[in-house]
Motif scaffolding. Structure first.
Motif, PDB file in Angstrom:
ATOM      1  N   HIS A  63      35.281   4.308  50.595  1.00  0.00           N
ATOM      2  CA  HIS A  63      34.544   5.614  50.933  1.00  0.00           C
ATOM      3  C   HIS A  63      34.515   5.539  52.364  1.00  0.00           C
ATOM      4  CE1 HIS A  63      33.060   6.519  46.946  1.00  0.00           C
ATOM      5  NE2 HIS A  63      32.731   5.300  46.860  1.00  0.00           N
ATOM      6  N   ARG A  64      35.371   4.525  52.963  1.00  0.00           N
ATOM      7  CA  ARG A  64      35.558   4.317  54.440  1.00  0.00           C
ATOM      8  C   ARG A  64      36.454   5.439  55.027  1.00  0.00           C
ATOM      9  NH1 ARG A  64      33.273  -0.525  56.867  1.00  0.00           N
ATOM     10  NH2 ARG A  64      33.666   1.027  58.762  1.00  0.00           N
ATOM     11  N   ASN A  65      35.910   6.454  55.749  1.00  0.00           N
ATOM     12  CA  ASN A  65      36.788   7.485  56.244  1.00  0.00           C
ATOM     13  C   ASN A  65      36.563   7.697  57.596  1.00  0.00           C
ATOM     14  OD1 ASN A  65      39.161   9.055  55.973  1.00  0.00           O
ATOM     15  ND2 ASN A  65      37.742  10.771  55.521  1.00  0.00           N
ATOM     16  N   GLU A  66      35.750   6.865  58.472  1.00  0.00           N
ATOM     17  CA  GLU A  66      35.498   7.154  59.659  1.00  0.00           C
ATOM     18  C   GLU A  66      37.044   7.378  60.665  1.00  0.00           C
ATOM     19  OE1 GLU A  66      34.486   4.306  58.281  1.00  0.00           O
ATOM     20  OE2 GLU A  66      32.583   4.078  58.594  1.00  0.00           O
ATOM     21  N   ASN A  67      37.038   8.820  60.951  1.00  0.00           N
ATOM     22  CA  ASN A  67      38.196   8.793  62.033  1.00  0.00           C
ATOM     23  C   ASN A  67      37.906   9.504  63.315  1.00  0.00           C
ATOM     24  OD1 ASN A  67      37.450  11.360  61.256  1.00  0.00           O
ATOM     25  ND2 ASN A  67      38.675  11.336  59.691  1.00  0.00           N
ATOM     26  N   ARG A  68      36.801   9.432  63.719  1.00  0.00           N
ATOM     27  CA  ARG A  68      36.347  10.262  65.108  1.00  0.00           C
ATOM     28  C   ARG A  68      35.238   9.727  65.657  1.00  0.00           C
ATOM     29  NH1 ARG A  68      34.216  14.989  66.765  1.00  0.00           N
ATOM     30  NH2 ARG A  68      32.837  15.123  65.046  1.00  0.00           N
ATOM     31  N   THR A  69      35.195   9.564  67.164  1.00  0.00           N
ATOM     32  CA  THR A  69      34.065   8.992  67.840  1.00  0.00           C
ATOM     33  C   THR A  69      33.450  10.354  68.406  1.00  0.00           C
ATOM     34  OG1 THR A  69      35.406   8.760  69.891  1.00  0.00           O
ATOM     35  CG2 THR A  69      35.338   7.006  68.096  1.00  0.00           C
ATOM     36  N   TYR A  70      32.166  10.281  68.695  1.00  0.00           N
ATOM     37  CA  TYR A  70      31.655  11.272  69.501  1.00  0.00           C
ATOM     38  C   TYR A  70      30.503  10.876  70.203  1.00  0.00           C
ATOM     39  CZ  TYR A  70      28.079  11.667  65.945  1.00  0.00           C
ATOM     40  OH  TYR A  70      27.038  11.578  64.872  1.00  0.00           O
ATOM     41  N   ARG A  71      30.006  11.386  71.233  1.00  0.00           N
ATOM     42  CA  ARG A  71      28.977  11.133  72.089  1.00  0.00           C
ATOM     43  C   ARG A  71      27.559  11.611  71.537  1.00  0.00           C
ATOM     44  NH1 ARG A  71      28.060   9.876  77.902  1.00  0.00           N
ATOM     45  NH2 ARG A  71      25.911   8.848  77.640  1.00  0.00           N
ATOM     46  N   CYS A  72      26.548  10.962  71.368  1.00  0.00           N
ATOM     47  CA  CYS A  72      25.458  11.662  70.828  1.00  0.00           C
ATOM     48  C   CYS A  72      24.336  12.150  71.971  1.00  0.00           C
ATOM     49  CB  CYS A  72      24.711  10.594  70.092  1.00  0.00           C
ATOM     50  SG  CYS A  72      23.311  11.074  68.959  1.00  0.00           S
ATOM     51  N   HIS A  73      23.894  13.327  71.853  1.00  0.00           N
ATOM     52  CA  HIS A  73      23.065  13.760  72.888  1.00  0.00           C
ATOM     53  C   HIS A  73      21.506  13.194  72.450  1.00  0.00           C
ATOM     54  CE1 HIS A  73      26.125  16.507  74.554  1.00  0.00           C
ATOM     55  NE2 HIS A  73      26.367  17.085  73.157  1.00  0.00           N
ATOM     56  N   ALA A  74      21.391  12.736  71.262  1.00  0.00           N
ATOM     57  CA  ALA A  74      20.158  12.365  70.931  1.00  0.00           C
ATOM     58  C   ALA A  74      19.869  10.878  71.682  1.00  0.00           C
ATOM     59  CB  ALA A  74      19.817  12.177  69.707  1.00  0.00           C
ATOM     60  N   CYS A  75      20.783  10.057  71.529  1.00  0.00           N
ATOM     61  CA  CYS A  75      20.437   8.606  71.844  1.00  0.00           C
ATOM     62  C   CYS A  75      21.412   8.195  73.220  1.00  0.00           C
ATOM     63  CB  CYS A  75      20.772   7.542  70.701  1.00  0.00           C
ATOM     64  SG  CYS A  75      22.330   7.908  70.110  1.00  0.00           S
ATOM     65  N   GLY A  76      22.359   9.112  73.594  1.00  0.00           N
ATOM     66  CA  GLY A  76      23.167   8.716  74.759  1.00  0.00           C
ATOM     67  C   GLY A  76      24.279   7.813  74.325  1.00  0.00           C
ATOM     68  N   GLY A  77      24.347   7.284  72.985  1.00  0.00           N
ATOM     69  CA  GLY A  77      25.347   6.402  72.809  1.00  0.00           C
ATOM     70  C   GLY A  77      26.535   7.099  71.974  1.00  0.00           C
ATOM     71  N   TRP A  78      27.296   6.308  71.617  1.00  0.00           N
ATOM     72  CA  TRP A  78      28.519   6.754  70.796  1.00  0.00           C
ATOM     73  C   TRP A  78      28.461   6.445  69.086  1.00  0.00           C
ATOM     74  CZ3 TRP A  78      32.656   9.531  72.677  1.00  0.00           C
ATOM     75  CH2 TRP A  78      32.776   9.596  74.099  1.00  0.00           C
ATOM     76  N   HIS A  79      28.724   7.450  68.414  1.00  0.00           N
ATOM     77  CA  HIS A  79      28.960   7.181  66.845  1.00  0.00           C
ATOM     78  C   HIS A  79      30.300   7.576  66.364  1.00  0.00           C
ATOM     79  CE1 HIS A  79      24.789   6.914  67.244  1.00  0.00           C
ATOM     80  NE2 HIS A  79      24.609   8.236  67.461  1.00  0.00           N
ATOM     81  N   VAL A  80      30.509   7.197  65.083  1.00  0.00           N
ATOM     82  CA  VAL A  80      31.627   7.195  64.482  1.00  0.00           C
ATOM     83  C   VAL A  80      31.323   8.156  63.316  1.00  0.00           C
ATOM     84  CG1 VAL A  80      32.782   5.244  65.274  1.00  0.00           C
ATOM     85  CG2 VAL A  80      31.717   5.367  63.113  1.00  0.00           C
ATOM     86  N   THR A  81      32.411   9.043  63.153  1.00  0.00           N
ATOM     87  CA  THR A  81      32.028   9.942  61.819  1.00  0.00           C
ATOM     88  C   THR A  81      33.450  10.383  61.197  1.00  0.00           C
ATOM     89  OG1 THR A  81      31.203  12.140  61.356  1.00  0.00           O
ATOM     90  CG2 THR A  81      32.306  12.140  63.153  1.00  0.00           C
ATOM     91  N   SER A  82      33.306  10.742  59.655  1.00  0.00           N
ATOM     92  CA  SER A  82      34.363  11.168  59.075  1.00  0.00           C
ATOM     93  C   SER A  82      34.653  12.745  59.216  1.00  0.00           C
ATOM     94  CB  SER A  82      34.374  10.677  57.573  1.00  0.00           C
ATOM     95  OG  SER A  82      33.291  10.943  57.122  1.00  0.00           O
ATOM     96  N   LYS A  83      33.245  13.273  59.564  1.00  0.00           N
ATOM     97  CA  LYS A  83      33.551  14.833  59.589  1.00  0.00           C
ATOM     98  C   LYS A  83      34.588  15.394  60.819  1.00  0.00           C
ATOM     99  CE  LYS A  83      28.816  15.285  57.909  1.00  0.00           C
ATOM    100  NZ  LYS A  83      27.368  15.103  58.358  1.00  0.00           N
ATOM    101  N   PRO A  84      35.137  16.499  60.501  1.00  0.00           N
ATOM    102  CA  PRO A  84      35.680  17.064  61.661  1.00  0.00           C
ATOM    103  C   PRO A  84      35.030  17.335  62.748  1.00  0.00           C
ATOM    104  CG  PRO A  84      35.876  18.493  59.641  1.00  0.00           C
ATOM    105  CD  PRO A  84      35.161  17.206  59.251  1.00  0.00           C
ATOM    106  N   ALA A  85      35.638  17.779  63.911  1.00  0.00           N
ATOM    107  CA  ALA A  85      35.000  18.117  65.054  1.00  0.00           C
ATOM    108  C   ALA A  85      34.620  19.729  64.908  1.00  0.00           C
ATOM    109  CB  ALA A  85      35.995  18.177  66.279  1.00  0.00           C
ATOM    110  N   LYS A  86      33.600  20.004  65.253  1.00  0.00           N
ATOM    111  CA  LYS A  86      33.050  21.178  65.289  1.00  0.00           C
ATOM    112  C   LYS A  86      33.841  22.429  66.196  1.00  0.00           C
ATOM    113  CE  LYS A  86      28.380  20.078  63.941  1.00  0.00           C
ATOM    114  NZ  LYS A  86      26.986  19.847  64.836  1.00  0.00           N
TER     115      LYS A  86
END
Ligand code: ZN
Length: 74
Positions: free
Chosen positions: A49-72
């Protein structure tokens, strides 16, 4: 060089509950590892189920996360 798997103090995001990475470079490394693990699993015929393919900057915590969802689209 920091080893991701021995890091003991990985913060989590209160908003998403995701692991929080310090910077884009660190998040990107996780994506690369996830892709490689997925490839190995597929070659071995193991479902994953591992499908992380994108990084994004989080406005809530100021850190970075990885996600499998496409960019909005913005
Ligand atoms: Zn966050």
């Amino acid at each position: 060089m920091m080893n991701l798997f021995t890091a003991t103090n990985i913060a989590r995001c209160k908003l998403s509950g995701k692991k929080r990475y310090r910077d884009r470079k660190e998040a990107k490394r996780v994506v690369i590892l996830a892709r490689r693990n997925k490839l190995y699993a597929e070659q071995a015929g193991v479902p994953t189920h591992r499908n992380e393919n994108r990084t994004y900057r989080c406005h809530a915590c100021g850190g970075w996360h990885v996600t499998s969802k496409p960019a909005k689209p913005t």
